[in-house]
Design a protein around this motif. Structure first.
Motif, PDB file in Angstrom:
ATOM      1  N   ARG A  85     -30.090  11.184  18.938  1.00  0.00           N
ATOM      2  CA  ARG A  85     -31.046  12.273  19.103  1.00  0.00           C
ATOM      3  C   ARG A  85     -32.505  11.450  19.185  1.00  0.00           C
ATOM      4  NH1 ARG A  85     -29.870  15.061  15.132  1.00  0.00           N
ATOM      5  NH2 ARG A  85     -28.318  16.407  16.061  1.00  0.00           N
ATOM      6  N   ARG A  86     -32.567  10.442  18.064  1.00  0.00           N
ATOM      7  CA  ARG A  86     -33.992   9.970  17.822  1.00  0.00           C
ATOM      8  C   ARG A  86     -34.317   9.206  19.342  1.00  0.00           C
ATOM      9  NH1 ARG A  86     -34.606   4.461  17.635  1.00  0.00           N
ATOM     10  NH2 ARG A  86     -32.410   4.266  17.177  1.00  0.00           N
ATOM     11  N   ILE A  87     -33.156   8.452  19.824  1.00  0.00           N
ATOM     12  CA  ILE A  87     -33.206   7.649  21.299  1.00  0.00           C
ATOM     13  C   ILE A  87     -33.670   8.744  22.325  1.00  0.00           C
ATOM     14  CG2 ILE A  87     -32.195   6.225  22.813  1.00  0.00           C
ATOM     15  CD1 ILE A  87     -30.564   5.108  20.529  1.00  0.00           C
ATOM     16  N   ARG A  88     -33.130   9.595  22.217  1.00  0.00           N
ATOM     17  CA  ARG A  88     -33.559  10.800  23.422  1.00  0.00           C
ATOM     18  C   ARG A  88     -34.780  11.349  23.089  1.00  0.00           C
ATOM     19  NH1 ARG A  88     -33.454  16.165  23.429  1.00  0.00           N
ATOM     20  NH2 ARG A  88     -32.119  16.360  21.313  1.00  0.00           N
ATOM     21  N   ASN A  89     -35.156  11.793  21.939  1.00  0.00           N
ATOM     22  CA  ASN A  89     -36.508  12.278  21.850  1.00  0.00           C
ATOM     23  C   ASN A  89     -37.743  11.243  21.986  1.00  0.00           C
ATOM     24  OD1 ASN A  89     -35.644  14.766  21.017  1.00  0.00           O
ATOM     25  ND2 ASN A  89     -35.390  14.238  18.888  1.00  0.00           N
ATOM     26  N   GLU A  90     -37.335   9.858  21.517  1.00  0.00           N
ATOM     27  CA  GLU A  90     -38.476   8.658  21.972  1.00  0.00           C
ATOM     28  C   GLU A  90     -38.712   8.677  23.282  1.00  0.00           C
ATOM     29  OE1 GLU A  90     -36.694   5.251  20.133  1.00  0.00           O
ATOM     30  OE2 GLU A  90     -37.543   5.973  18.126  1.00  0.00           O
ATOM     31  N   ARG A  91     -37.478   9.044  24.181  1.00  0.00           N
ATOM     32  CA  ARG A  91     -37.882   8.985  25.651  1.00  0.00           C
ATOM     33  C   ARG A  91     -38.319  10.421  26.295  1.00  0.00           C
ATOM     34  NH1 ARG A  91     -34.143   4.430  27.702  1.00  0.00           N
ATOM     35  NH2 ARG A  91     -33.914   3.075  25.607  1.00  0.00           N
ATOM     36  N   ASP A  92     -38.528  11.197  25.384  1.00  0.00           N
ATOM     37  CA  ASP A  92     -39.251  12.549  25.603  1.00  0.00           C
ATOM     38  C   ASP A  92     -38.229  13.148  26.834  1.00  0.00           C
ATOM     39  OD1 ASP A  92     -40.757  14.346  25.244  1.00  0.00           O
ATOM     40  OD2 ASP A  92     -42.114  13.951  26.928  1.00  0.00           O
ATOM     41  N   LEU A  93     -36.907  13.181  26.261  1.00  0.00           N
ATOM     42  CA  LEU A  93     -36.050  13.745  27.399  1.00  0.00           C
ATOM     43  C   LEU A  93     -35.329  15.086  26.906  1.00  0.00           C
ATOM     44  CD1 LEU A  93     -34.101  10.514  28.759  1.00  0.00           C
ATOM     45  CD2 LEU A  93     -35.824  11.881  29.944  1.00  0.00           C
ATOM     46  N   THR A  94     -34.945  16.073  27.539  1.00  0.00           N
ATOM     47  CA  THR A  94     -34.092  17.060  27.118  1.00  0.00           C
ATOM     48  C   THR A  94     -32.776  16.669  27.144  1.00  0.00           C
ATOM     49  OG1 THR A  94     -33.664  17.720  29.378  1.00  0.00           O
ATOM     50  CG2 THR A  94     -35.723  18.829  28.426  1.00  0.00           C
ATOM     51  N   GLN A  95     -31.838  17.437  26.316  1.00  0.00           N
ATOM     52  CA  GLN A  95     -30.325  17.060  26.470  1.00  0.00           C
ATOM     53  C   GLN A  95     -29.935  17.109  27.932  1.00  0.00           C
ATOM     54  OE1 GLN A  95     -28.438  19.826  23.855  1.00  0.00           O
ATOM     55  NE2 GLN A  95     -28.584  18.209  22.137  1.00  0.00           N
TER      56      GLN A  95
ATOM     57  N   GLU B 281     -25.935  -0.003  28.382  1.00  0.00           N
ATOM     58  CA  GLU B 281     -26.693  -0.663  29.630  1.00  0.00           C
ATOM     59  C   GLU B 281     -27.491   0.389  30.240  1.00  0.00           C
ATOM     60  OE1 GLU B 281     -23.476  -1.769  32.630  1.00  0.00           O
ATOM     61  OE2 GLU B 281     -22.268  -2.642  31.028  1.00  0.00           O
ATOM     62  N   LYS B 282     -27.052   1.689  30.254  1.00  0.00           N
ATOM     63  CA  LYS B 282     -28.127   2.541  31.029  1.00  0.00           C
ATOM     64  C   LYS B 282     -29.479   2.925  30.269  1.00  0.00           C
ATOM     65  CE  LYS B 282     -24.547   5.097  33.104  1.00  0.00           C
ATOM     66  NZ  LYS B 282     -24.639   5.106  34.577  1.00  0.00           N
ATOM     67  N   LEU B 283     -29.373   2.437  28.995  1.00  0.00           N
ATOM     68  CA  LEU B 283     -30.502   2.821  28.094  1.00  0.00           C
ATOM     69  C   LEU B 283     -31.200   1.554  27.791  1.00  0.00           C
ATOM     70  CD1 LEU B 283     -29.100   5.384  25.633  1.00  0.00           C
ATOM     71  CD2 LEU B 283     -30.702   5.960  27.304  1.00  0.00           C
ATOM     72  N   ASN B 284     -30.663   0.452  28.217  1.00  0.00           N
ATOM     73  CA  ASN B 284     -31.053  -0.796  28.033  1.00  0.00           C
ATOM     74  C   ASN B 284     -31.708  -1.177  26.535  1.00  0.00           C
ATOM     75  OD1 ASN B 284     -31.750  -3.619  28.897  1.00  0.00           O
ATOM     76  ND2 ASN B 284     -34.262  -2.863  28.818  1.00  0.00           N
ATOM     77  N   ILE B 285     -30.563  -0.897  25.773  1.00  0.00           N
ATOM     78  CA  ILE B 285     -30.511  -0.940  24.341  1.00  0.00           C
ATOM     79  C   ILE B 285     -29.304  -1.629  23.626  1.00  0.00           C
ATOM     80  CG2 ILE B 285     -31.843   1.004  23.809  1.00  0.00           C
ATOM     81  CD1 ILE B 285     -29.503   2.483  22.711  1.00  0.00           C
ATOM     82  N   ALA B 286     -29.298  -2.287  22.632  1.00  0.00           N
ATOM     83  CA  ALA B 286     -28.273  -2.815  22.033  1.00  0.00           C
ATOM     84  C   ALA B 286     -27.269  -1.786  21.332  1.00  0.00           C
ATOM     85  CB  ALA B 286     -28.721  -3.868  20.895  1.00  0.00           C
ATOM     86  N   VAL B 287     -26.136  -2.105  21.104  1.00  0.00           N
ATOM     87  CA  VAL B 287     -25.090  -0.959  20.359  1.00  0.00           C
ATOM     88  C   VAL B 287     -25.490  -0.831  19.010  1.00  0.00           C
ATOM     89  CG1 VAL B 287     -23.438  -2.661  19.779  1.00  0.00           C
ATOM     90  CG2 VAL B 287     -22.554  -0.431  20.079  1.00  0.00           C
ATOM     91  N   GLY B 288     -26.112  -1.840  18.421  1.00  0.00           N
ATOM     92  CA  GLY B 288     -26.617  -1.567  16.905  1.00  0.00           C
ATOM     93  C   GLY B 288     -27.626  -0.569  16.834  1.00  0.00           C
ATOM     94  N   ASP B 289     -28.579  -0.268  17.895  1.00  0.00           N
ATOM     95  CA  ASP B 289     -29.491   0.538  17.952  1.00  0.00           C
ATOM     96  C   ASP B 289     -28.851   2.184  17.672  1.00  0.00           C
ATOM     97  OD1 ASP B 289     -31.508  -1.242  18.261  1.00  0.00           O
ATOM     98  OD2 ASP B 289     -31.464  -0.625  20.599  1.00  0.00           O
ATOM     99  N   PHE B 290     -27.681   2.284  17.991  1.00  0.00           N
ATOM    100  CA  PHE B 290     -27.148   3.458  17.705  1.00  0.00           C
ATOM    101  C   PHE B 290     -26.465   3.656  16.119  1.00  0.00           C
ATOM    102  CE2 PHE B 290     -25.967   3.677  22.470  1.00  0.00           C
ATOM    103  CZ  PHE B 290     -26.788   4.854  22.852  1.00  0.00           C
ATOM    104  N   PHE B 291     -26.384   2.698  15.556  1.00  0.00           N
ATOM    105  CA  PHE B 291     -25.781   2.628  14.221  1.00  0.00           C
ATOM    106  C   PHE B 291     -26.796   2.175  13.152  1.00  0.00           C
ATOM    107  CE2 PHE B 291     -22.584   2.313  17.219  1.00  0.00           C
ATOM    108  CZ  PHE B 291     -21.696   3.430  16.824  1.00  0.00           C
ATOM    109  N   GLN B 292     -28.154   2.268  13.385  1.00  0.00           N
ATOM    110  CA  GLN B 292     -29.407   1.740  12.342  1.00  0.00           C
ATOM    111  C   GLN B 292     -29.393   2.939  11.340  1.00  0.00           C
ATOM    112  OE1 GLN B 292     -32.958   0.935  13.849  1.00  0.00           O
ATOM    113  NE2 GLN B 292     -32.309   0.059  15.736  1.00  0.00           N
ATOM    114  N   LEU B 293     -29.483   2.643  10.072  1.00  0.00           N
ATOM    115  CA  LEU B 293     -29.713   3.640   9.191  1.00  0.00           C
ATOM    116  C   LEU B 293     -31.240   4.135   9.365  1.00  0.00           C
ATOM    117  CD1 LEU B 293     -27.828   2.003   6.233  1.00  0.00           C
ATOM    118  CD2 LEU B 293     -27.253   4.113   7.410  1.00  0.00           C
ATOM    119  N   PRO B 294     -31.421   5.160   9.304  1.00  0.00           N
ATOM    120  CA  PRO B 294     -32.764   5.684   9.444  1.00  0.00           C
ATOM    121  C   PRO B 294     -33.903   5.256   8.372  1.00  0.00           C
ATOM    122  CG  PRO B 294     -31.352   7.643   9.059  1.00  0.00           C
ATOM    123  CD  PRO B 294     -30.633   6.479   8.896  1.00  0.00           C
TER     124      PRO B 294
END
Length: 113
Positions: A13-23, A57-70
């Motif tokens: 959700r954070r990544i989606r919002n940072e890119r200012d995208l709807t679901q 790949e599509k988001l050009n991020i590392a897998v760890g970005d999905f599992f970072q503690l806030p």
């Protein structure tokens, strides 16, 4: 926040919002469905590893970005500084990170004597 699903949901959700995208826009970007994005953000399940790789790949991020503690955002300035430090740490080798960690621990010990 303790479960892997909760952490993943927060970060997608954070990544989606940072890119200012709807679901809907996010689903299109990831070649998936709105329901999938909604389910992921609502902690219904985690993606399969192969799908996680495709998302990275599509988001050009590392897998760890999905599992970072806030990071508890005490204020925006502190949060931004921590993000900058994290980016820098990703570009250096483990030995240097170990040295930096020792320096930080020494400083913290001095601060809280």
């Amino acid at each position: 926040m303790s479960s892997v699903r909760e952490i993943f949901a927060y970060n997608i959700r954070r990544i989606r919002n940072e890119r200012d995208l709807t679901q809907e826009e996010f689903a299109e970007l990831l070649d998936t469905t709105l329901k999938t994005i909604s389910d992921l953000e609502n902690r219904k399940y985690l993606p399969k590893p192969v799908n996680l790789d495709k998302m990275c790949e599509k988001l050009n991020i590392a897998v760890g970005d999905f599992f970072q503690l806030p990071i508890e955002e005490v204020d925006d300035v502190k949060s931004e500084k921590i993000k900058q430090i994290n980016k820098t740490l990703l570009s250096i080798n483990v030995e240097h990170i170990d040295m930096i960690q020792q320096i930080i621990e020494t400083i913290v010990q001095e601060l809280y004597k």
